[in-house]
Design an enzyme around this catalytic site. Structure first.
Site, PDB file in Angstrom:
ATOM      1  N   THR A 133       0.813  -1.209   0.000  1.00  0.00           N
ATOM      2  CA  THR A 133       0.000   0.000   0.000  1.00  0.00           C
ATOM      3  C   THR A 133       0.852   1.267   0.000  1.00  0.00           C
ATOM      4  O   THR A 133       1.996   1.247   0.482  1.00  0.00           O
ATOM      5  CB  THR A 133      -0.901  -0.007   1.255  1.00  0.00           C
ATOM      6  OG1 THR A 133      -1.514   1.259   1.400  1.00  0.00           O
ATOM      7  CG2 THR A 133      -0.111  -0.288   2.528  1.00  0.00           C
ATOM      8  N   ASP A 134       0.252   2.364  -0.466  1.00  0.00           N
ATOM      9  CA  ASP A 134       0.946   3.656  -0.398  1.00  0.00           C
ATOM     10  C   ASP A 134       1.012   4.175   1.046  1.00  0.00           C
ATOM     11  O   ASP A 134       1.750   5.112   1.333  1.00  0.00           O
ATOM     12  CB  ASP A 134       0.264   4.689  -1.303  1.00  0.00           C
ATOM     13  CG  ASP A 134      -1.206   4.930  -0.988  1.00  0.00           C
ATOM     14  OD1 ASP A 134      -1.754   4.285  -0.065  1.00  0.00           O
ATOM     15  OD2 ASP A 134      -1.828   5.785  -1.674  1.00  0.00           O
ATOM     16  N   GLU A 135       0.231   3.551   1.954  1.00  0.00           N
ATOM     17  CA  GLU A 135       0.173   4.057   3.330  1.00  0.00           C
ATOM     18  C   GLU A 135       1.513   3.891   4.056  1.00  0.00           C
ATOM     19  O   GLU A 135       1.745   4.518   5.082  1.00  0.00           O
ATOM     20  CB  GLU A 135      -0.971   3.381   4.098  1.00  0.00           C
ATOM     21  CG  GLU A 135      -2.284   3.556   3.361  1.00  0.00           C
ATOM     22  CD  GLU A 135      -3.536   3.235   4.168  1.00  0.00           C
ATOM     23  OE1 GLU A 135      -3.485   3.251   5.402  1.00  0.00           O
ATOM     24  OE2 GLU A 135      -4.564   2.968   3.529  1.00  0.00           O
ATOM     25  N   TYR A 159      -1.858  -0.561  10.878  1.00  0.00           N
ATOM     26  CA  TYR A 159      -1.975  -1.260   9.585  1.00  0.00           C
ATOM     27  C   TYR A 159      -0.779  -0.918   8.699  1.00  0.00           C
ATOM     28  O   TYR A 159      -0.101  -1.821   8.166  1.00  0.00           O
ATOM     29  CB  TYR A 159      -3.277  -0.870   8.877  1.00  0.00           C
ATOM     30  CG  TYR A 159      -3.303  -1.192   7.399  1.00  0.00           C
ATOM     31  CD1 TYR A 159      -3.286  -2.511   6.952  1.00  0.00           C
ATOM     32  CD2 TYR A 159      -3.325  -0.169   6.437  1.00  0.00           C
ATOM     33  CE1 TYR A 159      -3.289  -2.817   5.591  1.00  0.00           C
ATOM     34  CE2 TYR A 159      -3.332  -0.460   5.082  1.00  0.00           C
ATOM     35  CZ  TYR A 159      -3.309  -1.780   4.656  1.00  0.00           C
ATOM     36  OH  TYR A 159      -3.299  -2.086   3.308  1.00  0.00           O
ATOM     37  N   LYS A 163       2.240  -3.349   7.207  1.00  0.00           N
ATOM     38  CA  LYS A 163       2.526  -3.526   5.777  1.00  0.00           C
ATOM     39  C   LYS A 163       3.972  -3.094   5.476  1.00  0.00           C
ATOM     40  O   LYS A 163       4.665  -3.727   4.681  1.00  0.00           O
ATOM     41  CB  LYS A 163       1.537  -2.727   4.915  1.00  0.00           C
ATOM     42  CG  LYS A 163       0.113  -3.254   4.934  1.00  0.00           C
ATOM     43  CD  LYS A 163      -0.067  -4.658   4.375  1.00  0.00           C
ATOM     44  CE  LYS A 163       0.152  -4.736   2.885  1.00  0.00           C
ATOM     45  NZ  LYS A 163      -0.241  -6.090   2.364  1.00  0.00           N
TER      46      LYS A 163
HETATM   47  P1  NAD Z   1      -9.468  -7.686   2.148  1.00  0.00           P
HETATM   48  O1  NAD Z   1      -9.438  -7.409   3.611  1.00  0.00           O
HETATM   49  O2  NAD Z   1     -10.709  -7.450   1.375  1.00  0.00           O
HETATM   50  O3  NAD Z   1      -9.078  -9.227   1.899  1.00  0.00           O
HETATM   51  C1  NAD Z   1      -8.047  -9.866   2.584  1.00  0.00           C
HETATM   52  C2  NAD Z   1      -8.176 -11.371   2.323  1.00  0.00           C
HETATM   53  O4  NAD Z   1      -7.083 -12.028   2.990  1.00  0.00           O
HETATM   54  C3  NAD Z   1      -9.472 -11.977   2.884  1.00  0.00           C
HETATM   55  O5  NAD Z   1     -10.063 -12.822   1.908  1.00  0.00           O
HETATM   56  C4  NAD Z   1      -9.000 -12.785   4.080  1.00  0.00           C
HETATM   57  O6  NAD Z   1      -9.812 -13.926   4.353  1.00  0.00           O
HETATM   58  C5  NAD Z   1      -7.597 -13.177   3.637  1.00  0.00           C
HETATM   59  N1  NAD Z   1      -6.708 -13.501   4.768  1.00  0.00           N
HETATM   60  C6  NAD Z   1      -6.546 -12.800   5.928  1.00  0.00           C
HETATM   61  N2  NAD Z   1      -5.660 -13.431   6.710  1.00  0.00           N
HETATM   62  C7  NAD Z   1      -5.233 -14.543   6.037  1.00  0.00           C
HETATM   63  C8  NAD Z   1      -4.298 -15.580   6.309  1.00  0.00           C
HETATM   64  N3  NAD Z   1      -3.625 -15.622   7.454  1.00  0.00           N
HETATM   65  N4  NAD Z   1      -4.103 -16.533   5.382  1.00  0.00           N
HETATM   66  C9  NAD Z   1      -4.803 -16.523   4.209  1.00  0.00           C
HETATM   67  N5  NAD Z   1      -5.699 -15.571   3.904  1.00  0.00           N
HETATM   68  C10 NAD Z   1      -5.919 -14.590   4.803  1.00  0.00           C
HETATM   69  O7  NAD Z   1      -8.228  -6.895   1.556  1.00  0.00           O
HETATM   70  P2  NAD Z   1      -8.106  -6.154   0.138  1.00  0.00           P
HETATM   71  O8  NAD Z   1      -8.691  -4.806   0.251  1.00  0.00           O
HETATM   72  O9  NAD Z   1      -8.537  -7.069  -0.925  1.00  0.00           O
HETATM   73  O10 NAD Z   1      -6.523  -5.975   0.074  1.00  0.00           O
HETATM   74  C11 NAD Z   1      -5.699  -6.974  -0.496  1.00  0.00           C
HETATM   75  C12 NAD Z   1      -4.244  -6.550  -0.353  1.00  0.00           C
HETATM   76  O11 NAD Z   1      -4.057  -5.299  -0.983  1.00  0.00           O
HETATM   77  C13 NAD Z   1      -3.813  -6.364   1.104  1.00  0.00           C
HETATM   78  O12 NAD Z   1      -2.499  -6.878   1.235  1.00  0.00           O
HETATM   79  C14 NAD Z   1      -3.830  -4.871   1.311  1.00  0.00           C
HETATM   80  O13 NAD Z   1      -2.882  -4.469   2.269  1.00  0.00           O
HETATM   81  C15 NAD Z   1      -3.459  -4.374  -0.075  1.00  0.00           C
HETATM   82  N6  NAD Z   1      -3.986  -3.041  -0.416  1.00  0.00           N
HETATM   83  C16 NAD Z   1      -5.340  -2.797  -0.372  1.00  0.00           C
HETATM   84  C17 NAD Z   1      -5.824  -1.536  -0.730  1.00  0.00           C
HETATM   85  C18 NAD Z   1      -7.305  -1.225  -0.743  1.00  0.00           C
HETATM   86  O14 NAD Z   1      -7.670  -0.084  -1.056  1.00  0.00           O
HETATM   87  N7  NAD Z   1      -8.179  -2.164  -0.447  1.00  0.00           N
HETATM   88  C19 NAD Z   1      -4.929  -0.533  -1.107  1.00  0.00           C
HETATM   89  C20 NAD Z   1      -3.566  -0.818  -1.114  1.00  0.00           C
HETATM   90  C21 NAD Z   1      -3.105  -2.080  -0.793  1.00  0.00           C
HETATM   91  P1  TYD Z   2     -10.826   3.711   4.130  1.00  0.00           P
HETATM   92  O1  TYD Z   2     -11.766   3.236   3.080  1.00  0.00           O
HETATM   93  O2  TYD Z   2     -10.917   3.114   5.501  1.00  0.00           O
HETATM   94  O3  TYD Z   2      -9.343   3.556   3.531  1.00  0.00           O
HETATM   95  P2  TYD Z   2      -7.922   4.111   4.116  1.00  0.00           P
HETATM   96  O4  TYD Z   2      -8.068   4.457   5.529  1.00  0.00           O
HETATM   97  O5  TYD Z   2      -7.062   2.917   3.899  1.00  0.00           O
HETATM   98  O6  TYD Z   2      -7.556   5.280   3.259  1.00  0.00           O
HETATM   99  O7  TYD Z   2     -11.005   5.266   4.279  1.00  0.00           O
HETATM  100  C1  TYD Z   2     -10.855   6.160   3.182  1.00  0.00           C
HETATM  101  C2  TYD Z   2     -10.954   7.560   3.738  1.00  0.00           C
HETATM  102  O8  TYD Z   2     -12.291   7.760   4.210  1.00  0.00           O
HETATM  103  C3  TYD Z   2     -10.044   7.809   4.944  1.00  0.00           C
HETATM  104  O9  TYD Z   2      -9.577   9.155   4.880  1.00  0.00           O
HETATM  105  C4  TYD Z   2     -10.976   7.641   6.140  1.00  0.00           C
HETATM  106  C5  TYD Z   2     -12.309   8.111   5.597  1.00  0.00           C
HETATM  107  N1  TYD Z   2     -13.496   7.467   6.201  1.00  0.00           N
HETATM  108  C6  TYD Z   2     -14.548   8.249   6.674  1.00  0.00           C
HETATM  109  O10 TYD Z   2     -14.511   9.495   6.619  1.00  0.00           O
HETATM  110  N2  TYD Z   2     -15.640   7.624   7.212  1.00  0.00           N
HETATM  111  C7  TYD Z   2     -15.729   6.265   7.317  1.00  0.00           C
HETATM  112  O11 TYD Z   2     -16.740   5.746   7.854  1.00  0.00           O
HETATM  113  C8  TYD Z   2     -14.655   5.466   6.801  1.00  0.00           C
HETATM  114  C9  TYD Z   2     -14.698   3.962   6.870  1.00  0.00           C
HETATM  115  C10 TYD Z   2     -13.555   6.114   6.238  1.00  0.00           C
END
Ligand code: NAD
Ligand code: TYD
Length: 352
Positions: A133-135, A159, A163
């Site tokens: 992630t960019d975080e 988080y 990461k």
């Molecule tokens: P998500 O939370 O929707 O899905 C995570 C999946 O991992 C779930 O299906 C869960 O059951 C599985 N999981 C958790 N623990 C596990 C374990 N010990 N063994 C096997 N499986 C396990 O997450 P997402 O939003 O799909 O994100 C996927 C990846 O992308 C993550 O690594 C996250 O850090 C990264 N990412 C997500 C975002 C975003 O905006 N969602 C942005 C940047 C990076």
């Molecule tokens: P989120 O979807 O949790 O992603 P991230 O924290 O990884 O960026 O949140 C996106 C943005 O929205 C973040 O600035 C937090 C804000 N947010 C709210 O304002 N209200 C909410 O209920 C949630 C879940 C997020």
């Protein structure tokens, strides 16, 4: 040839698996522990498809991982599995470090042992793609340039810290053990199949249920929204042509404040599903206490993946968010299913 995807029942992972099988067809072993965020319904359309083999299990279980790698002669691992929600990492950090840090370490150990048994060509062709992630880069002020791959790591939430740790471990396995790892750091994803604890699906869900639309603080935090289909195409490209040991930032080139995003969703819903009383969904917007350590702005400089691998995102925000709203309107039963049980308990605690 076969690839192993971890976390392929989650939001991005399931979009990736569906996209991979549609566009590539190479068999996928999908290893997912099915935590609250994993949902087999996301993969229902693959039932009976021999290219998809789902295994319920943890990335921390080296024996299972080792066996899957050997039995299927896996040529690449795409590692999505993680605990992924910032708010949950604030109320309970431990699972984030167990899964994202120790889980990734155990996974890498199993992969290293397997790759050690391969012949020279297979070893050279093997890839471990770590999705991050960019975080990890921390936060930007309004005027700072977007995150480049050379930015220092400054994670602010548990988080992001978990990461960042996993990124460092993956890098170390390249430098020390010669494993062909690649790290991608992407911005906030949105699109179909996203669990409604994250901003965009939560707002759509709450709006339709007549509930408050919670905006943390002033709502002027900025995120760089990446349509999940574009993220999938970027990962495919990195897997195909990315250089081992490298990091690639992936962004949507769509910087928006949270309040802009929420108002855009309200406008789309006003047009597509007008409220019976004629009022706008914006009347449900409620400012709530800000998230502790809330990062103000994320933005991605994606010039490296563009110049070196020729990848750019296709979706602009207006098109992507409309497709997303349409998907949630057409799949209300999906949301109803995942918003039962444990998820309801979480919502009650988080927004009490
Ligand atoms: P998500 O939370 O929707 O899905 C995570 C999946 O991992 C779930 O299906 C869960 O059951 C599985 N999981 C958790 N623990 C596990 C374990 N010990 N063994 C096997 N499986 C396990 O997450 P997402 O939003 O799909 O994100 C996927 C990846 O992308 C993550 O690594 C996250 O850090 C990264 N990412 C997500 C975002 C975003 O905006 N969602 C942005 C940047 C990076
Ligand atoms: P989120 O979807 O949790 O992603 P991230 O924290 O990884 O960026 O949140 C996106 C943005 O929205 C973040 O600035 C937090 C804000 N947010 C709210 O304002 N209200 C909410 O209920 C949630 C879940 C997020």
């Amino acid at each position: 040839m076969t690839i192993l995807v971890t976390g392929g029942a989650g939001f991005i992972g399931s979009n990736f698996v569906l996209d991979w099988i549609r566009t590539n067809g190479e068999p996928v072993i999908n290893l997912d522990a099915l935590t609250y965020a994993g949902n087999l319904a996301n993969l229902a359309s693959l039932q009976g498809n021999n290219a998809h083999h789902f295994v319920r299990g943890s990335i921390a279980d080296g024996e299972t991982v080792g066996q899957l790698l050997r039995d299927n002669a896996v040529r690449a691992v795409v590692h999505f599995a993680a605990e992924s929600h910032v708010d949950r990492s604030i109320s309970g950090p431990a699972p984030f470090f167990e899964t994202n840090v120790m889980g990734t370490l155990h996974l890498l150990e199993a992969v290293k042992a397997y790759v050690g048994t391969l012949d020279a060509d297979s070893k050279a062709g093997f890839r471990f793609l770590h999705v991050s992630t960019d975080e990890v880069y921390g936060t930007l002020t309004k005027d700072e340039p977007p995150f480049a791959e050379t930015n220092p790591y400054k994670p602010n939430s548990p988080y992001a810290a978990s990461k960042a740790s996993s990124d460092h471990i993956v890098r170390a396995y390249h430098e020390t053990f010669g494993l062909n790892t690649i790290v991608t750091n992407c911005s906030n994803n949105y699109g179909p199949l996203q669990f409604p604890e994250k901003l965009i699906p939560l707002i759509i869900h709450n709006a339709l249920k007549g509930k408050d639309l919670p905006i943390y603080g002033d709502g002027l935090q900025v995120r760089d929204w990446l349509y999940v289909g574009d993220h999938c195409s970027a990962i495919r490209r990195v897997l195909e042509a990315g250089k081992p040991g490298e990091t690639y930032n992936i962004g949507g080139d769509n910087q928006k404040t949270n309040i802009e995003v929420v108002k855009r969703i309200c406008a789309l819903l006003d047009a597509k599903r007008p409220k019976a009383d004629g009022s706008s969904y914006t009347s449900q917007i409620t400012h709530v206490t800000d998230r502790p350590g809330h990062d103000r702005r994320y933005a991605i400089d994606a010039r490296k993946i563009e110049s070196e691998l020729g990848w750019t995102p296709e979706a602009d925000f207006d098109g992507g968010i409309e497709k997303t709203v349409d998907w949630y309107l057409n799949n209300e039963s999906w949301t109803a299913e995942v918003t039962s049980g444990a998820y309801r308990d979480w919502i009650a605690r988080q927004y009490a």
